[in-house]
Design a protein around this motif. Sequence first.
Motif, mmCIF file in Angstrom:
data_model
loop_
_atom_site.group_PDB
_atom_site.id
_atom_site.type_symbol
_atom_site.label_atom_id
_atom_site.label_comp_id
_atom_site.label_asym_id
_atom_site.label_seq_id
_atom_site.Cartn_x
_atom_site.Cartn_y
_atom_site.Cartn_z
ATOM 1 N N PRO A 264 0.848 -1.198 0.000
ATOM 2 C CA PRO A 264 0.000 0.000 0.000
ATOM 3 C C PRO A 264 0.882 1.246 0.000
ATOM 4 O O PRO A 264 1.930 1.271 0.651
ATOM 5 N N VAL A 265 0.444 2.274 -0.698
ATOM 6 C CA VAL A 265 1.255 3.483 -0.788
ATOM 7 C C VAL A 265 1.488 4.104 0.587
ATOM 8 O O VAL A 265 2.531 4.737 0.830
ATOM 9 N N GLN A 266 0.544 3.933 1.509
ATOM 10 C CA GLN A 266 0.700 4.534 2.835
ATOM 11 C C GLN A 266 1.427 3.626 3.820
ATOM 12 O O GLN A 266 1.629 3.986 4.979
ATOM 13 N N ALA A 267 1.827 2.428 3.394
ATOM 14 C CA ALA A 267 2.589 1.504 4.249
ATOM 15 C C ALA A 267 3.743 0.955 3.422
ATOM 16 O O ALA A 267 3.812 -0.226 3.099
ATOM 17 N N ASP A 268 4.679 1.836 3.077
ATOM 18 C CA ASP A 268 5.704 1.559 2.069
ATOM 19 C C ASP A 268 7.065 1.216 2.662
ATOM 20 O O ASP A 268 8.109 1.598 2.118
ATOM 21 N N CYS A 269 7.100 0.473 3.770
ATOM 22 C CA CYS A 269 8.379 0.247 4.449
ATOM 23 C C CYS A 269 9.373 -0.531 3.584
ATOM 24 O O CYS A 269 10.581 -0.243 3.599
ATOM 25 N N LEU A 270 8.909 -1.508 2.810
ATOM 26 C CA LEU A 270 9.825 -2.270 1.965
ATOM 27 C C LEU A 270 10.303 -1.440 0.773
ATOM 28 O O LEU A 270 11.473 -1.519 0.379
ATOM 29 N N TYR A 271 9.425 -0.662 0.207
ATOM 30 C CA TYR A 271 9.787 0.257 -0.878
ATOM 31 C C TYR A 271 10.868 1.223 -0.393
ATOM 32 O O TYR A 271 11.867 1.457 -1.080
ATOM 33 N N GLN A 272 10.664 1.770 0.796
ATOM 34 C CA GLN A 272 11.656 2.689 1.358
ATOM 35 C C GLN A 272 12.965 1.974 1.668
ATOM 36 O O GLN A 272 14.054 2.554 1.536
ATOM 37 N N SER A 273 12.869 0.705 2.072
ATOM 38 C CA SER A 273 14.083 -0.077 2.330
ATOM 39 C C SER A 273 14.895 -0.238 1.055
ATOM 40 O O SER A 273 16.130 -0.159 1.065
ATOM 41 N N ALA A 274 14.188 -0.470 -0.062
ATOM 42 C CA ALA A 274 14.880 -0.606 -1.348
ATOM 43 C C ALA A 274 15.556 0.701 -1.746
ATOM 44 O O ALA A 274 16.685 0.706 -2.254
ATOM 45 N N LEU A 275 14.872 1.809 -1.516
ATOM 46 C CA LEU A 275 15.449 3.113 -1.858
ATOM 47 C C LEU A 275 16.699 3.400 -1.038
ATOM 48 O O LEU A 275 17.684 3.948 -1.551
ATOM 49 N N LYS A 276 16.667 3.002 0.246
ATOM 50 C CA LYS A 276 17.752 3.348 1.160
ATOM 51 C C LYS A 276 18.815 2.261 1.285
ATOM 52 O O LYS A 276 19.878 2.493 1.862
ATOM 53 N N GLY A 277 18.501 1.067 0.780
ATOM 54 C CA GLY A 277 19.465 -0.015 0.856
ATOM 55 C C GLY A 277 19.604 -0.624 2.227
ATOM 56 O O GLY A 277 20.610 -1.270 2.535
ATOM 57 N N ARG A 278 18.597 -0.472 3.067
ATOM 58 C CA ARG A 278 18.601 -1.047 4.422
ATOM 59 C C ARG A 278 17.163 -1.127 4.916
ATOM 60 O O ARG A 278 16.278 -0.455 4.380
ATOM 61 N N ALA A 279 16.925 -1.958 5.934
ATOM 62 C CA ALA A 279 15.584 -2.056 6.503
ATOM 63 C C ALA A 279 15.148 -0.691 7.018
ATOM 64 O O ALA A 279 15.856 -0.060 7.805
ATOM 65 N N ALA A 280 13.979 -0.238 6.564
ATOM 66 C CA ALA A 280 13.562 1.136 6.848
ATOM 67 C C ALA A 280 12.098 1.197 7.276
ATOM 68 O O ALA A 280 11.372 0.208 7.245
ATOM 69 N N HIS A 281 11.671 2.406 7.650
ATOM 70 C CA HIS A 281 10.304 2.674 8.084
ATOM 71 C C HIS A 281 9.469 3.207 6.918
ATOM 72 O O HIS A 281 9.991 3.786 5.966
ATOM 73 N N ALA A 282 8.163 3.027 7.039
ATOM 74 C CA ALA A 282 7.241 3.593 6.070
ATOM 75 C C ALA A 282 7.195 5.109 6.226
ATOM 76 O O ALA A 282 7.472 5.651 7.300
ATOM 77 N N THR A 283 6.810 5.788 5.156
ATOM 78 C CA THR A 283 6.703 7.249 5.200
ATOM 79 C C THR A 283 5.263 7.727 5.262
ATOM 80 O O THR A 283 5.013 8.912 5.443
ATOM 81 N N GLY A 284 4.300 6.792 5.097
ATOM 82 C CA GLY A 284 2.897 7.180 5.075
ATOM 83 C C GLY A 284 2.205 7.011 6.411
ATOM 84 O O GLY A 284 2.840 6.800 7.456
ATOM 85 N N SER A 285 0.889 7.047 6.386
ATOM 86 C CA SER A 285 0.069 6.991 7.595
ATOM 87 C C SER A 285 -0.050 5.584 8.167
ATOM 88 O O SER A 285 -0.514 5.405 9.283
ATOM 89 N N VAL A 286 0.350 4.579 7.402
ATOM 90 C CA VAL A 286 0.246 3.157 7.789
ATOM 91 C C VAL A 286 -1.201 2.827 8.168
ATOM 92 O O VAL A 286 -1.462 2.139 9.149
ATOM 93 N N ASP A 287 -2.122 3.327 7.386
ATOM 94 C CA ASP A 287 -3.543 3.074 7.615
ATOM 95 C C ASP A 287 -4.169 2.738 6.275
ATOM 96 O O ASP A 287 -4.478 3.607 5.479
ATOM 97 N N SER A 288 -4.335 1.440 6.031
ATOM 98 C CA SER A 288 -4.803 0.991 4.728
ATOM 99 C C SER A 288 -5.951 0.011 4.892
ATOM 100 O O SER A 288 -6.054 -0.693 5.910
ATOM 101 N N VAL A 289 -6.828 -0.049 3.888
ATOM 102 C CA VAL A 289 -7.856 -1.072 3.883
ATOM 103 C C VAL A 289 -7.217 -2.454 3.841
ATOM 104 O O VAL A 289 -7.792 -3.433 4.314
ATOM 105 N N MET A 290 -5.996 -2.546 3.323
ATOM 106 C CA MET A 290 -5.223 -3.788 3.331
ATOM 107 C C MET A 290 -4.588 -3.950 4.712
ATOM 108 O O MET A 290 -3.386 -3.765 4.913
ATOM 109 N N ALA A 291 -5.432 -4.324 5.685
ATOM 110 C CA ALA A 291 -5.036 -4.278 7.094
ATOM 111 C C ALA A 291 -3.814 -5.131 7.394
ATOM 112 O O ALA A 291 -2.960 -4.757 8.207
ATOM 113 N N GLY A 292 -3.706 -6.288 6.751
ATOM 114 C CA GLY A 292 -2.574 -7.162 7.013
ATOM 115 C C GLY A 292 -1.258 -6.625 6.489
ATOM 116 O O GLY A 292 -0.196 -7.133 6.846
#
Length: 411
Positions: A264-292
């Motif tokens: 989900p665009v608002q729970a993008d922790c893996l996307y951000q990890s790829a950008l930064k090259g390390r395990a990272a945090h999401a940048t969005g609200s982490v509130d998605s209908v995709m609850a899991g």
Amino acid sequence: MLFSNPHATREAYPESLQHIMCIKQADESRRWLSTWNQLSATATPLWDLVDLAKQLNVGQICVKDESVRSPLGSFKALGAPIALVRLILRLFPQKNFNPQALLAGEYRDQLGSFTAISATDGNHGRALAAAAQSVGCRCVIVLHANVSVEREQAIAAYGAEIVRITGNYDESVERAATLARENQWHVVSDTSYEGYEVIPRDVMQGYGTIAAEIIEVSETSRHAGHPFTHLFVQGGVGGLAAGLVSYFWERYGADRPIVVMVEPVQADCLYQSALKGRAAHATGSVDSVMAGLACGETSPLAWKFLSESVDHFMLINDSDAVGAMRLLAAGSGNDVPVVGGESGVAGLAGLINLVGVPAHAEKVGLNKNSRVLVINTEGATAPSVYEELVGESAESVQQRQQAWLRIHKPC
């Protein structure tokens, strides 16, 4: 949004990772779980969506349907139980517990004072509660503010004690860890953090069953190497993807499928990890209908496996997931109707989204010869939410599925 991973490799599965997760351990976990009464005695279906493949102009789309893995309704039924069993075996080596007898409740009189605790978005907690009930130990589940009452009730139905907090998922993880320290309970989490990797490893290793079943069904294919060219898999903290990719990577090496991670665009922790090259945090609200998938922090352990094995990372909107839920439920003349939950359809939603942008499809190598695998990780784990989003109850979709199956055969 699409990001191609500059660190992705086609090298053989590294020995350093094989020491953490390997096919041998995954297959052992599968054997131990094979007699648990909360799991289907047969492999879950691998549906061939012929009409959708034609519509999207790819060679094949197969959906591994984990919605029918268990009465628990999701793939998480493979992770939490095996992690709980392995934890108990490590803590009480002198007892010589038999793993399958543990899950059958044959040692419950010796485990009444043992307490497992975890934070959850719903499915992991439900699976852990069911496993604890089978084993005969106590279970405490910490729920954050966005977990629905419906999911809470489904967890409590298995005898778990519920602790509610007002914060998000990551705060519920912290609360579970604090309660464990204060009460000498044992955290059985599906996400890792500093100093806590063994149990998340066991959870991820349990997901290898999905990969093993896919290989067993599809290896008779005439295609060389892996039977699928692409795997679209949903994110979360990364555990499912790590469990699947490690199995495929060890088995097929350089012939592993192209892996596309979907979040989900608002729970993008893996996307951000790829950008930064390390395990990272999401940048969005982490509130998605995709609850899991509403997770704010990448599992560092999962990232060890994903950093070089995921070829592309992409983000989708909630509306994309809802559209994929409706499409799966509708079925067609050649495509079976399938109950796909909000998080379960994320991989398919990513595929549909990506094909809609020709430049992106070309970038990931999707064409009329592509054989695409997606995983429907859950069914209607919140039935009222499912009916509201799809406009039809899960029971109705299942009835139409049975009618379809009377005149068709699965992949």
